[in-house]
Write an enzyme that holds these catalytic residues in place. Sequence first.
Site, PDB file in Angstrom:
ATOM      1  N   LEU A  64      99.245  79.533 -57.011  1.00 45.22           N
ATOM      2  CA  LEU A  64      99.281  78.685 -58.221  1.00 45.22           C
ATOM      3  C   LEU A  64     100.557  78.458 -59.071  1.00 45.22           C
ATOM      4  O   LEU A  64     100.668  77.564 -59.694  1.00 45.22           O
ATOM      5  CB  LEU A  64      98.160  79.272 -59.056  1.00 45.22           C
ATOM      6  CG  LEU A  64      96.970  79.493 -58.233  1.00 45.22           C
ATOM      7  CD1 LEU A  64      95.906  80.369 -59.020  1.00 45.22           C
ATOM      8  CD2 LEU A  64      96.160  78.191 -57.747  1.00 45.22           C
ATOM      9  N   ARG A  65     101.699  79.066 -58.516  1.00 45.28           N
ATOM     10  CA  ARG A  65     103.142  78.918 -58.886  1.00 45.28           C
ATOM     11  C   ARG A  65     103.168  79.402 -60.670  1.00 45.28           C
ATOM     12  O   ARG A  65     104.092  79.190 -61.289  1.00 45.28           O
ATOM     13  CB  ARG A  65     103.393  77.478 -58.878  1.00 45.28           C
ATOM     14  CG  ARG A  65     103.330  77.192 -57.596  1.00 45.28           C
ATOM     15  CD  ARG A  65     104.430  77.830 -56.698  1.00 45.28           C
ATOM     16  NE  ARG A  65     104.956  77.231 -55.513  1.00 45.28           N
ATOM     17  CZ  ARG A  65     105.854  77.917 -54.620  1.00 45.28           C
ATOM     18  NH1 ARG A  65     106.101  79.281 -54.699  1.00 45.28           N
ATOM     19  NH2 ARG A  65     106.286  77.247 -53.728  1.00 45.28           N
ATOM     20  N   ASP A 306      96.758  78.744 -47.320  1.00 50.79           N
ATOM     21  CA  ASP A 306      98.451  79.128 -47.560  1.00 50.79           C
ATOM     22  C   ASP A 306      98.935  78.180 -48.557  1.00 50.79           C
ATOM     23  O   ASP A 306     100.308  78.028 -48.150  1.00 50.79           O
ATOM     24  CB  ASP A 306      99.105  79.414 -46.302  1.00 50.79           C
ATOM     25  CG  ASP A 306     100.207  80.500 -46.372  1.00 50.79           C
ATOM     26  OD1 ASP A 306     100.376  80.880 -47.484  1.00 50.79           O
ATOM     27  OD2 ASP A 306     101.155  80.509 -45.759  1.00 50.79           O
TER      28      ASP A 306
END
Lengths: 425, 319
Positions: A64-65, A306
């Site tokens: 989700l950064r 991924d």
Amino acid sequence: MKIRIANGRLIDPVNHIDAQRDLYIAEGKILAVGDVPDGFVADRTVDAKGMVVMPGLVDLSARLREPGFEYRATLESEMQAAMAGGVTSLACPPDTDPVLDEPGLVEMLCFRAKNMNCAHVYPVGALSFKLEGKRITEMAELVEAGCVAFSQVNTPIVDTQVLMRAMQYAATFGFRVWLQPIDPFLSKGGVAHDGEVASRMGLAGIPVEAETVALETYLSLARLTGVKLHLTRISSAAAIECIERARAKGLDVTCDVAAHHLHLCDHDIGYFNPQCHVVPPLRSQSDRAALRAALADGRINAVCSDHTPVDDDGKQMPFAEAETGVTGLELLLPLTLKWAQEEKLPLLKALARVTADSAAIMGITKGGHLSPGARADVCVFDPEGWFKVSREALKSLGKNTPFLGLELPGVVRYTLVEGRIMFGA
Amino acid sequence: MHNPQLNRKGELQHLLTLDGLPAAILKQILDIAEPFTEVAEREVKKLPLLRGKSVFNVFFENSTRTRTTFEIAAKRLSADVINLNVATSSTNKGETLLDTIDNLCAMGADMFVVRHATSGAPYLIADHLRNTGREHISVVNAGDGRHAHPTQGLLDMYTIRHYKKDFSQLTVAIVGDVLHSRVARSEIAALATLGVPEIRVIAPKTLLPTNVERMGVHVYHDMREGLKGVDVVMMLRLQNERMQGALLPSSQEYFKCYGLTQEKLELAKPDAIVLHPGPMNRGVEIDSAVADGKHAVILPQVTFGIAVRMAVMSMLAGQ
């Protein structure tokens, strides 16, 4: 709110249902399947005629950064992507900045995610502090904060003694350890599968043995420590054989594959397409065939996206320098359907790999199925529709996918999380 | 998939690799180069074919020889030549590759001659030019990573054709560090396309790429065995940094096993020629007696290289 999803083809692998059944939802939970419960009056009826009604997808790996890489993607953007992709539960790997190695960070991520009321986020904690492979993390505290497993992501522990200790410690509490088999030396400097294509193109190769050598080590240590081991992103036929040999000797171990590995191989790099720069590398055609077959018969337990959003600047570089990873949350269902169609697999079996089976690996019981009392996490998709992959169609801030321009089977129409319609009108 | 180096008429738009380039185009380049060799012997070494055009030599990796020969080639065609050495390091990236290219486009570039340490970098540039509607600007790959060095491959083919006339009866041996060599890859591609029936590579296993035989070559680890009866010996340069460590134990041992000596050369055909892309490491991959001997065509290679580069540039400029 009470919702009735009517006239759909309901597929629920856990309960072995593939039939036309109505689904009744109340107070965020599944109330009943099939017959209308006594006194049930729907506030809203969703007509799912011609559509498939299934448990929301459970993704074993979605970056989700946040924290740290908000310029690539944000929790908001990627949650929208999850909803558009029918993904209602996802495991978030610890390779954020800072790394998910402290309870406070994990609590913050869970808190932020929960407030959005979108997909359920299950953080995967770092197995070692800063992922440096030197000091093990406070696993018990991290589990209390919300972690469902521990991982090193793409940075393997070099010191095998530390690895053994980490496994022992996790095994003490019965915690799950998820490891990606990468030998740090054999993969050093490599950017593509070490084979004919990399040789011709002058790309530094990563041999299959970078996977199998690490795998043999992990499997030996799992046997020694008794840890609950899950192997992530298997990429080669030889790796499947290694795992099967260990299983034959009684080792209980699971593994997964990334959805893009089911469809691409090293030839797809074409003229140095940086979208095909992924970890592990896209391997040969025969490896791809082996992965597809193993996922079909269950030797590979689950498929995941991924998901790794990368901004354009990170990809508009020569192949070896380009950042690795593909955007995937919105492609997980279509790519799974495409694989199932091509392998002529019944949907009941195929969809288990993105619901029941992945939920079992994560250890979640409230999602991944449609039993009465379960969370009403539901995905409704049109199996006859085609999803045209384009920058505009993708909700994720990451537009990085080698599938751009392709039409893939399956269009998500509705996504429900705990009985709320989060996607679809 | 479209071929990124040909335009819609099937003509050369960029020169990125020799791999997959039709034999007709390879021969066309060699034919066009032929008269250009005479330009060097004229009193006025100039042709007006690229007059008014700006050629940018953009070198992201150091090179003196290749850059100089490109510069001479462009100047003999009357182009304006601008040399840029763009220092890059992985730690201090600074401007991105495509930003650099956009800036140079804004300065009115007509052609880029690009060298880059990373395989595939010229493709990225060609792709970017196409995506931004600047197809009229051509890219010449002057060496990218381990991938390709097409003008070197072409000048080697020119040299072989000059001395041997016909490719269809030749046995050619490529000796040395094939693994890291863009020159070797371009040579193999060109030799195969031009119909050389037997291409050999001679190297220890540590210096050969995986599945190298799929490129259509016969593999030899014993240099004496590999040199038997060959018409052409193409030596590769061995980079200093490869000589110690896990690839090779020492330069002495390398020379003993894979250095080209007079004695080993005698196993080749009596009229065999010896090529080397330069710069040579005397006493490492080649003995001085061979480098300066009658079989060596290493200096003519350099001369032909200018003609070949003139041919490529004039073709790309539509002349």
